[in-house]
Design a protein around this motif. Structure first.
Motif, mmCIF file in Angstrom:
data_model
loop_
_atom_site.group_PDB
_atom_site.id
_atom_site.type_symbol
_atom_site.label_atom_id
_atom_site.label_comp_id
_atom_site.label_asym_id
_atom_site.label_seq_id
_atom_site.Cartn_x
_atom_site.Cartn_y
_atom_site.Cartn_z
ATOM 1 N N SER A 1 32.793 -115.737 69.592
ATOM 2 C CA SER A 1 31.388 -115.330 69.511
ATOM 3 C C SER A 1 31.223 -114.080 68.649
ATOM 4 O O SER A 1 30.213 -113.923 67.953
ATOM 5 N N SER A 2 32.224 -113.189 68.654
ATOM 6 C CA SER A 2 32.155 -111.994 67.795
ATOM 7 C C SER A 2 32.159 -112.379 66.322
ATOM 8 O O SER A 2 31.417 -111.815 65.511
ATOM 9 N N VAL A 3 33.005 -113.351 65.973
ATOM 10 C CA VAL A 3 33.040 -113.819 64.584
ATOM 11 C C VAL A 3 31.708 -114.475 64.214
ATOM 12 O O VAL A 3 31.183 -114.282 63.102
ATOM 13 N N MET A 4 31.145 -115.242 65.145
ATOM 14 C CA MET A 4 29.844 -115.872 64.894
ATOM 15 C C MET A 4 28.780 -114.825 64.620
ATOM 16 O O MET A 4 27.983 -114.947 63.676
ATOM 17 N N LEU A 5 28.754 -113.782 65.437
ATOM 18 C CA LEU A 5 27.736 -112.737 65.258
ATOM 19 C C LEU A 5 27.937 -111.987 63.941
ATOM 20 O O LEU A 5 26.967 -111.623 63.270
ATOM 21 N N LEU A 6 29.200 -111.751 63.552
ATOM 22 C CA LEU A 6 29.453 -111.099 62.265
ATOM 23 C C LEU A 6 28.936 -111.960 61.119
ATOM 24 O O LEU A 6 28.370 -111.451 60.141
ATOM 25 N N GLY A 7 29.141 -113.273 61.232
ATOM 26 C CA GLY A 7 28.635 -114.165 60.189
ATOM 27 C C GLY A 7 27.124 -114.162 60.110
ATOM 28 O O GLY A 7 26.544 -114.203 59.012
ATOM 29 N N MET A 8 26.452 -114.117 61.257
ATOM 30 C CA MET A 8 24.992 -114.057 61.261
ATOM 31 C C MET A 8 24.493 -112.769 60.615
ATOM 32 O O MET A 8 23.523 -112.772 59.843
ATOM 33 N N MET A 9 25.173 -111.669 60.920
ATOM 34 C CA MET A 9 24.766 -110.383 60.336
ATOM 35 C C MET A 9 25.006 -110.360 58.829
ATOM 36 O O MET A 9 24.314 -109.660 58.089
ATOM 37 N N ALA A 10 26.007 -111.144 58.362
ATOM 38 C CA ALA A 10 26.291 -111.173 56.929
ATOM 39 C C ALA A 10 25.164 -111.796 56.132
ATOM 40 O O ALA A 10 25.071 -111.570 54.921
ATOM 41 N N ARG A 11 24.304 -112.590 56.780
ATOM 42 C CA ARG A 11 23.129 -113.108 56.082
ATOM 43 C C ARG A 11 22.235 -111.981 55.614
ATOM 44 O O ARG A 11 21.623 -112.057 54.544
ATOM 45 N N GLY A 12 22.144 -110.943 56.396
ATOM 46 C CA GLY A 12 21.301 -109.808 56.016
ATOM 47 C C GLY A 12 22.011 -108.833 55.100
ATOM 48 O O GLY A 12 21.395 -108.283 54.182
ATOM 49 N N LYS A 13 23.315 -108.607 55.354
ATOM 50 C CA LYS A 13 24.117 -107.703 54.517
ATOM 51 C C LYS A 13 25.450 -108.379 54.240
ATOM 52 O O LYS A 13 26.379 -108.306 55.056
ATOM 53 N N PRO A 14 25.574 -109.069 53.107
ATOM 54 C CA PRO A 14 26.817 -109.795 52.824
ATOM 55 C C PRO A 14 28.053 -108.910 52.815
ATOM 56 O O PRO A 14 29.162 -109.393 53.059
ATOM 57 N N GLU A 15 27.882 -107.618 52.546
ATOM 58 C CA GLU A 15 29.062 -106.742 52.478
ATOM 59 C C GLU A 15 29.751 -106.573 53.825
ATOM 60 O O GLU A 15 30.910 -106.153 53.885
ATOM 61 N N ILE A 16 29.060 -106.893 54.929
ATOM 62 C CA ILE A 16 29.692 -106.810 56.248
ATOM 63 C C ILE A 16 30.920 -107.710 56.302
ATOM 64 O O ILE A 16 31.959 -107.344 56.847
ATOM 65 N N VAL A 17 30.821 -108.896 55.700
ATOM 66 C CA VAL A 17 31.946 -109.830 55.645
ATOM 67 C C VAL A 17 32.680 -109.723 54.309
ATOM 68 O O VAL A 17 33.912 -109.805 54.253
ATOM 69 N N GLY A 18 31.933 -109.539 53.226
ATOM 70 C CA GLY A 18 32.550 -109.511 51.898
ATOM 71 C C GLY A 18 33.593 -108.434 51.756
ATOM 72 O O GLY A 18 34.640 -108.643 51.110
ATOM 73 N N SER A 19 33.378 -107.269 52.331
ATOM 74 C CA SER A 19 34.345 -106.177 52.214
ATOM 75 C C SER A 19 35.553 -106.366 53.132
ATOM 76 O O SER A 19 36.520 -105.621 53.029
ATOM 77 N N ASN A 20 35.474 -107.330 54.035
ATOM 78 C CA ASN A 20 36.586 -107.589 54.956
ATOM 79 C C ASN A 20 37.006 -109.054 54.904
ATOM 80 O O ASN A 20 37.400 -109.648 55.919
ATOM 81 N N LEU A 21 36.941 -109.633 53.683
ATOM 82 C CA LEU A 21 37.219 -111.062 53.537
ATOM 83 C C LEU A 21 38.665 -111.390 53.912
ATOM 84 O O LEU A 21 38.924 -112.356 54.640
ATOM 85 N N ASP A 22 39.601 -110.583 53.458
ATOM 86 C CA ASP A 22 41.003 -110.847 53.768
ATOM 87 C C ASP A 22 41.269 -110.737 55.268
ATOM 88 O O ASP A 22 42.090 -111.491 55.824
ATOM 89 N N THR A 23 40.566 -109.799 55.920
ATOM 90 C CA THR A 23 40.726 -109.660 57.374
ATOM 91 C C THR A 23 40.261 -110.915 58.095
ATOM 92 O O THR A 23 40.910 -111.410 59.027
ATOM 93 N N LEU A 24 39.125 -111.452 57.660
ATOM 94 C CA LEU A 24 38.617 -112.673 58.296
ATOM 95 C C LEU A 24 39.560 -113.851 58.067
ATOM 96 O O LEU A 24 39.772 -114.673 58.958
#
Length: 919
Positions: free
Chosen positions: A645-668
Motif C-alpha cells: 500500500s505504501s508503494v501504491m500511495l507513492l505512485g499516486m503522489m507521483a501523478r502530482g509530482k513525478p520527481e517523487i518516484v523519478g528521483s528514486n527510480l532505481d530504489t523502486l
C-alpha cells in the motif's frame, strides 16, 4: 389701530383648542391639510424672522396643524423604500421615538395599530422597520400592550382573505417572525390568537407561527429549571412543530426541519424528544421535495454534532456495555427485592405496633352520639367474605383504621354466618369483639388474600404506611446509599439505551442518504458529502462505505461537487491527530491504506486523482513521503500488505509530482523487481504502476515541441522487467498474469523501441515453452504413446503475453508513433514557414491553426501516407520488427492504389517494402 385682545384658556387636551367657548376666546380657526402646509409654513418662517415669537399669534393655525395628521407625516416618511438603508438610520430612530411619545402621552395606540396593519399589507420592506419600532415601544416605553393589539388584528384576519393577498401575507409573516426573535416573552402571551392560522391555507402564515414557537422554545422555554406550566407550553409547541413535519406543503415541512436544526444546535431540545425528532428526520429523507431532503440531512448532521451521548456512535460498541449494565441493573433490583422482603415485619409484631392507635380510633367511633355515626362502607352484593376481608386488610395496612372499623361493623351484619364475622361472644364488649375480628383478619386469614395479590400487599407493607416504632428506618445510611446506587444504575442504563437507539437511527439514515449521493441537485450532493464526513468523524462503522462511495464524484463536472469531495478528504485525512509530525503522518498513511483494502480499480483511480490534487497544492507534508519510502524499503517494520500500500500511495503522489518516484527510480526497481524467489508479483505490479506515473499516459499533444519522455532500452528497469516476466513464465502463479500485463504496458510507455524488448520477452517465454515440450517428449519411453502436451497454464501464459504485446503495439502505433510523426510534421512546416518569402508568408497566414497543424481536413489516406513516409525515411525507429508491423498496411496500399487520392502514396509504400526486403 390697537391689536385685538384675545383670551387664551389653558386647554386640558389639544382638542379643546378647536372648540369656541366664548367671545374673543383664542381658538384654532382651521386645521390645514398636508397639501396646504408648505406655503403656510414658509409664510410663518418669514414672519418669525421679522417679528420674532409674536409671529406665533398670527400663524398659530399653521403651528397647530403641524403638531396635530404629525404621526401621519411619520408614517408617510416610513413608506419611503429607502428608509431601511443604513444612511437613514437617524431618521428611523427619530421617527420611532416620536411615535413612542405619541403612544405614551397622546393615546395613539388605536391609530398606531391600524396604521401598522395597513402598512404591512402594502409595503413589504417595512416589516423589519416596524418590528424594530414595536420592540422599542414595548421595552423602552413600556407599551407591551401594543404587541397584543397588533397580534390580535393579525389573528383576526380571515385565512381566505390572506390567501388572496400574498403581498400582505408576506408582510404579516415577516413581521411575526422577526418580532418573535426580538420580544418572544411578550409575544408568547398572544400566541393563542395566532393558532387558527396553523389550519389556514396560506403556508407563509403557518411558517411564521411555527417560527415564533421555535423562538420561544429557544429564548424563553429552555433550560432544566422550568416550572410545570412553562414545561407544558414548551411541550405543546414542540408537539405542534413535530406535527407540521408532515404538513401538506413542502415549504412548511422544510421550515420545520430548519427550526428543529436551530433548536438542536442551541441544545434546547429535551432529551426525551431526541428519538422522535430523529425518526422524523429519517422519515423526511424519503420526501419527494429536494429542499426537504436537504434540510433533513442538515438536521441529522446537527444531531450528530450536538448529541449528548458520545463522540463515538457505533451500535456494535454500544451493544456490549448496554447488555452488561442492564444485567447489572436486574441483579441490583433482585437484591433490592430480596432485602425488602427480609425487612418485612412479622404480622404479629405489626399488629402489636398498630394496636394502640387502632384502639383509640375504635373508642372514638363507639363514643359518637346516635345519628352522628360515620357513613358505613358499602358492600356490593357480588362481594364475597374473602373480598371484604381483603379490603379490611388493605385498609389496616394503609393505616386507614377508621374505614377498616366501619367496614368490619358493616360486615358483621352482612356475613353473620361466615367466619370471622360470625364469631360473637355475648359476654364480650363491642370493642373487644371488633378488635378480635380485625386481629384475625390481619394476622391469620389474610394470608389467602396476600397470596392472591402478594406484590400489592407486600408493597404496601414496605412503603411504611403503617405506624410502627420497631420498623426499620428507611433513612438508614446504608439503605439510602443502596437507593442512590440503584438510581444511578437506572440512569446509566437509560443513557446507554438512548445512545444505542440513536446510533441505530443514524445507521438507518446512512443507508438512505448514501443513495442520494448521485442526485442531480448539487446542493443535496454537497449536504450528503458533509453528512458522511461528520458521521465518519463520530466513528460510525458504516460511514466508511459512504466515504468510499463519494470518491467517483471527484470526476464531477460541477465545480462545487468536486470541491466538496476534496474538502471532505482534507477534513478526514489531512489533519489527523498526533503529537508530532511523524505521528500525524503515520495516522494519515494508516487511514489512506484502509481505503485501499479490497478497493476496485475505479476507487484507486479516484483516490489517485485526489492525492494528485493534494500533492500539486503542497498539502501533504514531507514527513508523509519520507515515511512511505521508509515503509517501502522496509526501514520501518511493516507487513507485506502495508509495504504494498505504501508503494501504491507513492505512485499516486507521483501523478502530482513525478520527481517523487523519478528521483528514486532505481530504489523502486530494487524494491519490487529484485532477484529473489518466489517473486512478490503483487508488490512488483504496484511498483510498475508507480513508475508509470512519472510520464504522462495520455495521448501526446500534437502541438508540443519537445519529444516525449522515454528511457533507453538498456535501462536497468527493462532488464529487470524482462527477467522477472521470463522467469515467472514457467511457474503457475495466478498473480503473474496481471503483473505481466502491467509490465508490458510500462515497457511500451517508457522504453525506446518497446517492440524490441517485448519481442525478446516473447522469444524467451516461447523458448521455455518449447523446452518444456521437448522434456515431455524425451520423457516418453514408448513413441507410440499420445503426443506430448504442454501444461494448460503455460499455454495460457504464452497466449496472454502475446495478446498483451499485440494490443500494446496497436496502442503504441496509434498514440506514440502517430503523435510523434505529427509533431515532426509540425516542426518541419514551421521550419519551412520561416524560410518562405514575405508574400508566401502573407498567403500562408490566412490558413487556420488547424490547417497548419494538419488536424482538420486530413483524410485517412493522408494520415497513412504520412505514416509510410516516416517509415521509409526511418526517422522514428529502426529494425526489422518495426517494419514487420507495417507490412499489412504497405501491402494494402500497393495492391489498391486507386483507393487513395494521393499519387505519391503507392510509390512510398513500394519503397518501404523494398527496404524491408533488403533488411
Amino acid at each position: 389701530m390697537a391689536p385685538q385682545m384675545y383670551e387664551f384658556h389653558l386647554p386640558l387636551s389639544p382638542e379643546e383648542l378647536l372648540k369656541s367657548g366664548g367671545v374673543n376666546q383664542y381658538v384654532v380657526q382651521e386645521v390645514l391639510s398636508i397639501k396646504h402646509l408648505p406655503p403656510q409654513l414658509r409664510a410663518f418662517q418669514a414672519a418669525f424672522r421679522a417679528q420674532g415669537p409674536l409671529a406665533m399669534l398670527q400663524h398659530f393655525d399653521t403651528i397647530y396643524s403641524i403638531l396635530h395628521l404629525v404621526t401621519g407625516c411619520c408614517y408617510r416618511l416610513l413608506e419611503n423604500p429607502t428608509i431601511n438603508h443604513q444612511k437613514n438610520r437617524p431618521t428611523r430612530e427619530a421617527i420611532t421615538h416620536l411615535l413612542g411619545v405619541a403612544l405614551t402621552r397622546y393615546n395613539h395606540m388605536l391609530s398606531a395599530t391600524v396604521k401598522i396593519i395597513q402598512m404591512l399589507q402594502h409595503f413589504e420592506h417595512l416589516a423589519p422597520v416596524l418590528v424594530a419600532a414595536v420592540s422599542l415601544w414595548a421595552t423602552d416605553y413600556g407599551m407591551k400592550s401594543i404587541v397584543g393589539e397588533i397580534v390580535r388584528e393579525i389573528g383576526q384576519k380571515c385565512p381566505q382573505e390572506l390567501s388572496r393577498d400574498p403581498s400582505g401575507t408576506k408582510g404579516f409573516a415577516a413581521f411575526l417572525t422577526e418580532l418573535a426573535e426580538r420580544v418572544p416573552a411578550i409575544l408568547m402571551s398572544s400566541m393563542c390568537i395566532l393558532l387558527d392560522h396553523l389550519d389556514g391555507e396560506n403556508y407563509m402564515m403557518r411558517n411564521a407561527v411555527l417560527a415564533a414557537m421555535a423562538e420561544m422554545v429557544l429564548q424563553v422555554l429552555s433550560g432544566d429549571q422550568l416550572e410545570a406550566a412553562a414545561r407544558d407550553t414548551r411541550d405543546q409547541f414542540l408537539d405542534t412543530l413535530q406535527a407540521h413535519g408532515h404538513d401538506v406543503n413542502s415549504f412548511v415541512r422544510s421550515r420545520v426541519l430548519q427550526l428543529f436544526t436551530r433548536i438542536v444546535q442551541q441544545k434546547a431540545l429535551p432529551l426525551t424528544r431526541f428519538q422522535a425528532v430523529v425518526a422524523l428526520a429519517v422519515g423526511r429523507l424519503a420526501d419527494k421535495s429536494v429542499l426537504v431532503c436537504k434540510n433533513a440531512i442538515q438536521l441529522l448532521a446537527s444531531f450528530l454534532a450536538n448529541n449528548p451521548f458520545s463522540c463515538k456512535l457505533s451500535d456494535a460498541d454500544l451493544a456490549g456495555p448496554l447488555q452488561k449494565e442492564t444485567q447489572k441493573l436486574q441483579e441490583m433490583r433482585a437484591q433490592r427485592r430480596t432485602a425488602a422482603a427480609s425487612a418485612v415485619l412479622d404480622p404479629e409484631e405489626e399488629w402489636e405496633a398498630m394496636l394502640p392507635e387502632l384502639k383509640s380510633t375504635l373508642q372514638q367511633l363507639l363514643q359518637l352520639p346516635q345519628g352522628e355515626e360515620e357513613i358505613p362502607e358499602q358492600i356490593a352484593n357480588t362481594e364475597t367474605t374473602e373480598d371484604v376481608k381483603g379490603r379490611i386488610y388493605q385498609l389496616l395496612a394503609k393505616a386507614s383504621y377508621k374505614k377498616a372499623i366501619i367496614l368490619t361493623r358493616e360486615a358483621t351484619g352482612h356475613f353473620q354466618e361466615s367466619e370471622p364475622f360470625s364469631h360473637i361472644d355475648p359476654e364480650e364488649s363491642e370493642e373487644t369483639r371488633l378488635l378480635n375480628i380485625l386481629g384475625l383478619i390481619f394476622k391469620g386469614p389474610a394470608a389467602s388474600t396476600q397470596e392472591k395479590n402478594p406484590r400489592e400487599s407486600t408493597g404496601n407493607m414496605v412503603t411504611g404506611q403503617t405506624v410502627c416504632k420497631n420498623k426499620p428506618n428507611m433513612s438508614d445510611p446504608e439503605e439510602s446509599r443502596g437507593n442512590d446506587e440503584l438510581v444511578k444504575q437506572e440512569m446509566l442504563v437509560q443513557y446507554l439505551q438512548d445512545a444505542y437507539s440513536f446510533s441505530r437511527k443514524i445507521t438507518e439514515a446512512i443507508g438512505i442518504i448514501s443513495k442520494m449521493m448521485y442526485e442531480n441537485t448539487t446542493t443535496v450532493v454537497q449536504e450528503v458529502i458533509e453528512f458522511f464526513v461528520m458521521v465518519f468523524q463520530f466513528g460510525v462503522p458504516q460511514a466508511l462505505f459512504g466515504v468510499r462511495r463519494m470518491l467517483p464524484l471527484i470526476w464531477s463536472k460541477e465545480p462545487g461537487v468536486r470541491e466538496a469531495v476534496l474538502n471532505a478528504y482534507r477534513q478526514l485525512y489531512l489533519n489527523p491527530k498526533g503529537d508530532s509530525a511523524r505521528a500525524k503522518a503515520q495516522a494519515l498513511i494508516q487511514n489512506l491504506s484502509l481505503l485501499l483494502v479490497d478497493a476496485s480499480v475505479g476507487t484507486i483511480q479516484c483516490l489517485e486523482e485526489i492525492l494528485c490534487e493534494f500533492v500539486q497544492k503542497d498539502e501533504l507534508k514531507p514527513a508523509v513521503t519520507q515515511l512511505l519510502w521508509e515503509r517501502a524499503t522496509e526501514k520501518v517494520a511493516c507487513c507485506p500488505l502495508e509495504r504494498c500500500s505504501s508503494v501504491m500511495l507513492l505512485g499516486m503522489m507521483a501523478r502530482g509530482k513525478p520527481e517523487i518516484v523519478g528521483s528514486n527510480l532505481d530504489t523502486l526497481v530494487s524494491i519490487g523487481l529484485d532477484e529473489k524467489f518466489p517473486q512478490d508479483y503483487r508488490l512488483a505490479q504496484q511498483v510498475c504502476h508507480a513508475i508509470a506515473n512519472i510520464s504522462d499516459r495520455r495521448k501526446p499533444s500534437l502541438g508540443k515541441r519537445h519529444p516525449p519522455f522515454r528511457l533507453p532500452q538498456e535501462h536497468r528497469l527493462f532488464e529487470r522487467l524482462r527477467e522477472t516476466v521470463t522467469k515467472g513464465f514457467v511457474h503457475p502463479d495466478p498473480l503473474w498474469i496481471p503483473f505481466k500485463e502491467v509490465a508490458v504496458t510500462l515497457i511500451y510507455q517508457l522504453a525506446e523501441g518497446p517492440e524490441v524488448i517485448c519481442a525478446q520477452i516473447l522469444q524467451g517465454c516461447a523458448k521455455q515453452a518449447l523446452e518444456k515440450l521437448e522434456e515431455k517428449r524425451t520423457s516418453q519411453e514408448d513413441p507410440k504413446e499420445s503426443p506430448a502436451m504442454l501444461p494448460t497454464f503455460l499455454l495460457m501464459n504464452l497466449l496472454s503475453l502475446a495478446g498483451d504485446v499485440a494490443l500494446q503495439q496497436l496502442v503504441h502505433l496509434e498514440q506514440a508513433v502517430s503523435g510523434e510523426l505529427c509533431r515532426r510534421r509540425v516542426l518541419r512546416e514551421e521550419q519551412e514557414h520561416k524560410t518562405k518569402d514575405p508574400k508566401e508568408k502573407n498567403t500562408s497566414s490566412e490558413t487556420t491553426m488547424e490547417e497548419e497543424l494538419g488536424l482538420v481536413g486530413a483524410t485517412a489516406d493522408d494520415t497513412e501516407a504520412e505514416l509510410i513516409r516516416g517509415i521509409c525515411e526511418m526517422e522514428l525507429l529502426d529494425g526489422k520488427q518495426t517494419l514487420a508491423a507495417f507490412v499489412p498496411l504497405l501491402l494494402k496500399v500497393c495492391n489498391n492504389p486507386g483507393l487513395y487520392s494521393n499519387p505519391d502514396l503507392s510509390a512510398a509504400a513500394s519503397l518501404a517494402l523494398g527496404k524491408f526486403c533488403m533488411i
